[in-house]
Design a protein around this motif. Structure first.
Motif, PDB file in Angstrom:
ATOM      1  N   ILE A  73       6.008  13.088   7.577  1.00 12.31           N
ATOM      2  CA  ILE A  73       5.435  11.758   7.380  1.00 12.31           C
ATOM      3  C   ILE A  73       4.070  11.926   6.725  1.00 12.31           C
ATOM      4  CG2 ILE A  73       4.641   9.650   8.525  1.00 12.31           C
ATOM      5  CD1 ILE A  73       6.560  10.287  10.802  1.00 12.31           C
ATOM      6  N   TYR A  74       3.887  11.311   5.567  1.00  9.59           N
ATOM      7  CA  TYR A  74       2.618  11.378   4.833  1.00  9.59           C
ATOM      8  C   TYR A  74       1.878  10.054   4.980  1.00  9.59           C
ATOM      9  CZ  TYR A  74       4.457  15.569   2.557  1.00  9.59           C
ATOM     10  OH  TYR A  74       4.970  16.817   2.312  1.00  9.59           O
ATOM     11  N   ASN A  75       0.623  10.120   5.407  1.00  5.97           N
ATOM     12  CA  ASN A  75      -0.232   8.940   5.531  1.00  5.97           C
ATOM     13  C   ASN A  75      -1.572   9.225   4.863  1.00  5.97           C
ATOM     14  OD1 ASN A  75       1.677   7.488   7.086  1.00  5.97           O
ATOM     15  ND2 ASN A  75       1.005   8.552   8.931  1.00  5.97           N
ATOM     16  N   ALA A  76      -2.254   8.156   4.452  1.00  3.66           N
ATOM     17  CA  ALA A  76      -3.559   8.313   3.789  1.00  3.66           C
ATOM     18  C   ALA A  76      -4.470   7.165   4.190  1.00  3.66           C
ATOM     19  CB  ALA A  76      -3.398   8.354   2.271  1.00  3.66           C
ATOM     20  N   SER A  77      -5.767   7.410   4.089  1.00  2.00           N
ATOM     21  CA  SER A  77      -6.786   6.402   4.364  1.00  2.00           C
ATOM     22  C   SER A  77      -7.868   6.504   3.302  1.00  2.00           C
ATOM     23  CB  SER A  77      -7.387   6.613   5.758  1.00  2.00           C
ATOM     24  OG  SER A  77      -8.418   5.681   6.015  1.00  2.00           O
ATOM     25  N   LEU A  78      -8.211   5.359   2.674  1.00  2.00           N
ATOM     26  CA  LEU A  78      -9.196   5.330   1.593  1.00  2.00           C
ATOM     27  C   LEU A  78     -10.317   4.379   1.948  1.00  2.00           C
ATOM     28  CD1 LEU A  78      -6.158   5.518   0.125  1.00  2.00           C
ATOM     29  CD2 LEU A  78      -7.563   5.584  -1.911  1.00  2.00           C
ATOM     30  N   SER A  79     -11.535   4.743   1.561  1.00  2.00           N
ATOM     31  CA  SER A  79     -12.708   3.882   1.665  1.00  2.00           C
ATOM     32  C   SER A  79     -13.312   3.760   0.276  1.00  2.00           C
ATOM     33  CB  SER A  79     -13.730   4.466   2.650  1.00  2.00           C
ATOM     34  OG  SER A  79     -14.908   3.679   2.680  1.00  2.00           O
ATOM     35  N   MET A  80     -13.476   2.527  -0.208  1.00  2.00           N
ATOM     36  CA  MET A  80     -13.953   2.333  -1.571  1.00  2.00           C
ATOM     37  C   MET A  80     -14.855   1.106  -1.642  1.00  2.00           C
ATOM     38  SD  MET A  80     -10.209   1.276  -3.076  1.00  2.00           S
ATOM     39  CE  MET A  80     -10.780   1.448  -4.751  1.00  2.00           C
ATOM     40  N   GLU A  81     -15.630   1.014  -2.719  1.00  2.00           N
ATOM     41  CA  GLU A  81     -16.548  -0.095  -2.925  1.00  2.00           C
ATOM     42  C   GLU A  81     -16.502  -0.534  -4.383  1.00  2.00           C
ATOM     43  OE1 GLU A  81     -20.222   1.572  -1.637  1.00  2.00           O
ATOM     44  OE2 GLU A  81     -20.574   2.681  -3.505  1.00  2.00           O
ATOM     45  N   SER A  82     -16.919  -1.798  -4.615  1.00  2.00           N
ATOM     46  CA  SER A  82     -16.882  -2.345  -5.971  1.00  2.00           C
ATOM     47  C   SER A  82     -17.923  -3.448  -6.087  1.00  2.00           C
ATOM     48  CB  SER A  82     -15.482  -2.891  -6.290  1.00  2.00           C
ATOM     49  OG  SER A  82     -15.466  -3.526  -7.550  1.00  2.00           O
ATOM     50  N   THR A  83     -18.487  -3.568  -7.295  1.00  2.00           N
ATOM     51  CA  THR A  83     -19.428  -4.663  -7.552  1.00  2.00           C
ATOM     52  C   THR A  83     -18.694  -5.939  -7.948  1.00  2.00           C
ATOM     53  OG1 THR A  83     -19.641  -3.889  -9.857  1.00  2.00           O
ATOM     54  CG2 THR A  83     -21.260  -3.082  -8.252  1.00  2.00           C
ATOM     55  N   ASP A  84     -17.427  -5.833  -8.301  1.00  2.00           N
ATOM     56  CA  ASP A  84     -16.597  -6.992  -8.650  1.00  2.00           C
ATOM     57  C   ASP A  84     -15.420  -7.017  -7.674  1.00  2.00           C
ATOM     58  OD1 ASP A  84     -15.110  -9.045  -9.741  1.00  2.00           O
ATOM     59  OD2 ASP A  84     -15.387  -8.389 -11.813  1.00  2.00           O
ATOM     60  N   PHE A  85     -15.598  -7.725  -6.572  1.00  2.00           N
ATOM     61  CA  PHE A  85     -14.607  -7.716  -5.501  1.00  2.00           C
ATOM     62  C   PHE A  85     -13.276  -8.311  -5.962  1.00  2.00           C
ATOM     63  CE2 PHE A  85     -12.593  -9.363  -1.638  1.00  2.00           C
ATOM     64  CZ  PHE A  85     -12.698  -8.264  -0.801  1.00  2.00           C
ATOM     65  N   GLU A 139      -8.322   3.273  -9.550  1.00  2.00           N
ATOM     66  CA  GLU A 139      -8.849   2.461 -10.644  1.00  2.00           C
ATOM     67  C   GLU A 139      -9.481   1.158 -10.163  1.00  2.00           C
ATOM     68  OE1 GLU A 139      -8.920   3.535 -13.638  1.00  2.00           O
ATOM     69  OE2 GLU A 139      -7.593   5.290 -13.471  1.00  2.00           O
ATOM     70  N   ALA A 140      -9.294   0.810  -8.897  1.00  2.00           N
ATOM     71  CA  ALA A 140      -9.783  -0.476  -8.387  1.00  2.00           C
ATOM     72  C   ALA A 140     -11.282  -0.468  -8.127  1.00  2.00           C
ATOM     73  CB  ALA A 140      -9.033  -0.857  -7.112  1.00  2.00           C
ATOM     74  N   GLY A 141     -11.860   0.683  -7.869  1.00  2.00           N
ATOM     75  CA  GLY A 141     -13.292   0.733  -7.571  1.00  2.00           C
ATOM     76  C   GLY A 141     -13.749   2.169  -7.404  1.00  2.00           C
ATOM     77  N   SER A 142     -14.917   2.321  -6.820  1.00  2.00           N
ATOM     78  CA  SER A 142     -15.487   3.641  -6.577  1.00  2.00           C
ATOM     79  C   SER A 142     -14.993   4.143  -5.228  1.00  2.00           C
ATOM     80  CB  SER A 142     -17.022   3.572  -6.594  1.00  2.00           C
ATOM     81  OG  SER A 142     -17.588   4.817  -6.264  1.00  2.00           O
ATOM     82  N   VAL A 143     -14.180   5.180  -5.246  1.00  2.00           N
ATOM     83  CA  VAL A 143     -13.598   5.731  -4.022  1.00  2.00           C
ATOM     84  C   VAL A 143     -14.626   6.641  -3.359  1.00  2.00           C
ATOM     85  CG1 VAL A 143     -11.724   7.098  -3.053  1.00  2.00           C
ATOM     86  CG2 VAL A 143     -11.294   5.583  -5.002  1.00  2.00           C
ATOM     87  N   ARG A 144     -15.012   6.288  -2.142  1.00  2.00           N
ATOM     88  CA  ARG A 144     -16.013   7.069  -1.426  1.00  2.00           C
ATOM     89  C   ARG A 144     -15.396   8.179  -0.587  1.00  2.00           C
ATOM     90  NH1 ARG A 144     -19.954   7.614  -3.535  1.00  2.00           N
ATOM     91  NH2 ARG A 144     -20.964   8.232  -1.592  1.00  2.00           N
ATOM     92  N   ASN A 145     -14.201   7.919  -0.032  1.00  2.00           N
ATOM     93  CA  ASN A 145     -13.586   8.918   0.838  1.00  2.00           C
ATOM     94  C   ASN A 145     -12.079   8.731   0.838  1.00  2.00           C
ATOM     95  OD1 ASN A 145     -12.494   9.508   3.841  1.00  2.00           O
ATOM     96  ND2 ASN A 145     -14.073  10.990   3.300  1.00  2.00           N
ATOM     97  N   VAL A 146     -11.350   9.821   0.850  1.00  2.00           N
ATOM     98  CA  VAL A 146      -9.895   9.816   0.970  1.00  2.00           C
ATOM     99  C   VAL A 146      -9.501  10.831   2.034  1.00  2.00           C
ATOM    100  CG1 VAL A 146      -7.682  10.191  -0.180  1.00  2.00           C
ATOM    101  CG2 VAL A 146      -9.567   9.156  -1.435  1.00  2.00           C
ATOM    102  N   SER A 147      -8.691  10.392   2.972  1.00  2.00           N
ATOM    103  CA  SER A 147      -8.202  11.267   4.034  1.00  2.00           C
ATOM    104  C   SER A 147      -6.688  11.192   4.073  1.00  2.00           C
ATOM    105  CB  SER A 147      -8.790  10.852   5.390  1.00  2.00           C
ATOM    106  OG  SER A 147      -8.234  11.631   6.438  1.00  2.00           O
ATOM    107  N   GLU A 148      -6.013  12.347   4.014  1.00  2.00           N
ATOM    108  CA  GLU A 148      -4.560  12.414   4.057  1.00  2.00           C
ATOM    109  C   GLU A 148      -4.097  13.182   5.292  1.00  2.00           C
ATOM    110  OE1 GLU A 148      -4.182  13.738  -0.363  1.00  2.00           O
ATOM    111  OE2 GLU A 148      -2.277  12.788   0.208  1.00  2.00           O
ATOM    112  N   ASN A 149      -2.925  12.802   5.775  1.00  2.00           N
ATOM    113  CA  ASN A 149      -2.366  13.434   6.960  1.00  2.00           C
ATOM    114  C   ASN A 149      -0.876  13.631   6.769  1.00  2.00           C
ATOM    115  OD1 ASN A 149      -0.828  12.806   9.740  1.00  2.00           O
ATOM    116  ND2 ASN A 149      -2.668  13.991  10.164  1.00  2.00           N
TER     117      ASN A 149
END
Length: 317
Positions: A73-85, A139-149
């Motif tokens: 089972i592959y899972n992921a978690s992303l944290s990202m930010e953008s100036t144009d929500f 491509e949606a914004g600036s990715v600050r952190n990616v965690s995969e499991n």
């Protein structure tokens, strides 16, 4: 009669023993194995548009449908930010649609007026589109952190399959005994056993279907935050100094703006305070001044007179 009951009881015991031997280890209808499930996790930072899986192999989609392959089972978690929500959200939705994924849950916070919006998304992605989906989300914004499991559930999967095989064999044997039953008591006993076996079969079938879905569809949690300026990624001393100057100026401007807005909100209180101070000053000026009383004359201290020498003769000895 007694011999027939003994034969039926022995057959039921044999069927139950057959079902018990088919399972490696089970508890409360769940799937448990003597081996711990293998888990791997990676954490890394990634720039916008460069998100890619460093954990899932390229042939994971084919492995998921292969009965002899490992069940992972592959899972992921992303944290990202953008100036144009709004634009970031549209890009994210387009990535979901393009990769045949679907939204499991969505939560949005903040308002567009205050520019403090954020959102939590839980997306279920087909395993064959997992890598492409992560790249599109970047491509949606600036990715600050990616965690995969990655969780290996092969042992648990085999355990449930073996349990199902044994239960199906037990059900077949009980149906044969039901056809041979000669009394109502024997038939009721066999039907009771069949009902219990059927319940376990449904329970394990549901668990196996759930594991298949988890293996076939990865879960990706995404946190999107609206910001005025993107978090700087520079690591040099000069860039840090420039970021500090920029951050200090932004903080000062924000403080001044907040102060002005607070005064605007409190204009009735400020107006009342000015009027009260003006009235008090007027009243204070109209009060009669007290006349100053003359200071009492001070009496000079008595003069010190010199002591005259005594005229009496001094005794002679």
């Amino acid at each position: 009669m007694k011999n027939r009951i003994i034969r039926i009881t022995a057959a039921l015991a044999a069927a139950a023993l057959l079902a018990g031997c088919g399972s490696i280890s089970s508890k409360d209808g769940g799937y448990y194995t003597t081996e711990a499930a293998a888990q791997e996790s990676y954490n890394y930072d990634s720039a916008a548009g460069g998100t890619d899986s460093s954990l899932m192999p390229a042939n994971a989609a084919e492995a998921a449908t292969d009965e002899t392959a490992q069940k992972i089972i592959y899972n992921a978690s992303l944290s990202m930010e953008s100036t144009d929500f709004d634009a970031a959200r549209e890009t994210l939705m387009a990535a979901v649609e393009a990769n045949d994924a679907w939204m499991e849950s969505v939560s949005v916070y903040g308002t567009e007026k205050d520019h403090d919006r954020s959102a939590d998304y839980t997306v279920r992605v087909p395993v064959d589109n997992y890598r492409a989906f992560l790249a599109a989300v970047g491509e949606a914004g600036s990715v600050r952190n990616v965690s995969e499991n990655a969780e290996n559930i092969t042992s648990s999967y085999i355990d449930v399959q073996a349990r199902l095989t044994a239960l199906e064999a037990q059900r077949t044997r009980l149906n044969e005994l039901a056809d041979q039953a000669e009394t109502t008591a024997d038939l009721l006993e066999i039907e009771s056993q069949l009902s219990d076996v059927q319940y376990q079969l449904e329970n394990y079938t549901r668990q196996l279907r759930n594991m298949d879905q988890q293996v076939s569809y990865s879960t990706v949690d995404i946190y999107l935050q609206e910001v005025v300026t993107l978090t700087p990624t520079g690591v040099t001393f000069t860039e840090r100094i420039a970021d500090a100057f920029g951050g200090g100026w932004d903080a000062f401007v924000g403080f001044v703006q907040g102060l002005v807005i607070a005064l605007v909100y409190l204009w009735p209180v400020v107006l009342i305070a000015v009027v009260v101070v003006f009235i008090l000053r007027k009243v204070w000026k109209k009060r009669p001044k007290k006349e100053k009383l003359p200071k009492p004359a001070q009496t000079p201290p008595p003069a010190e007179y010199p002591v005259k020498p005594s005229d009496e003769p001094k005794p002679k000895y």
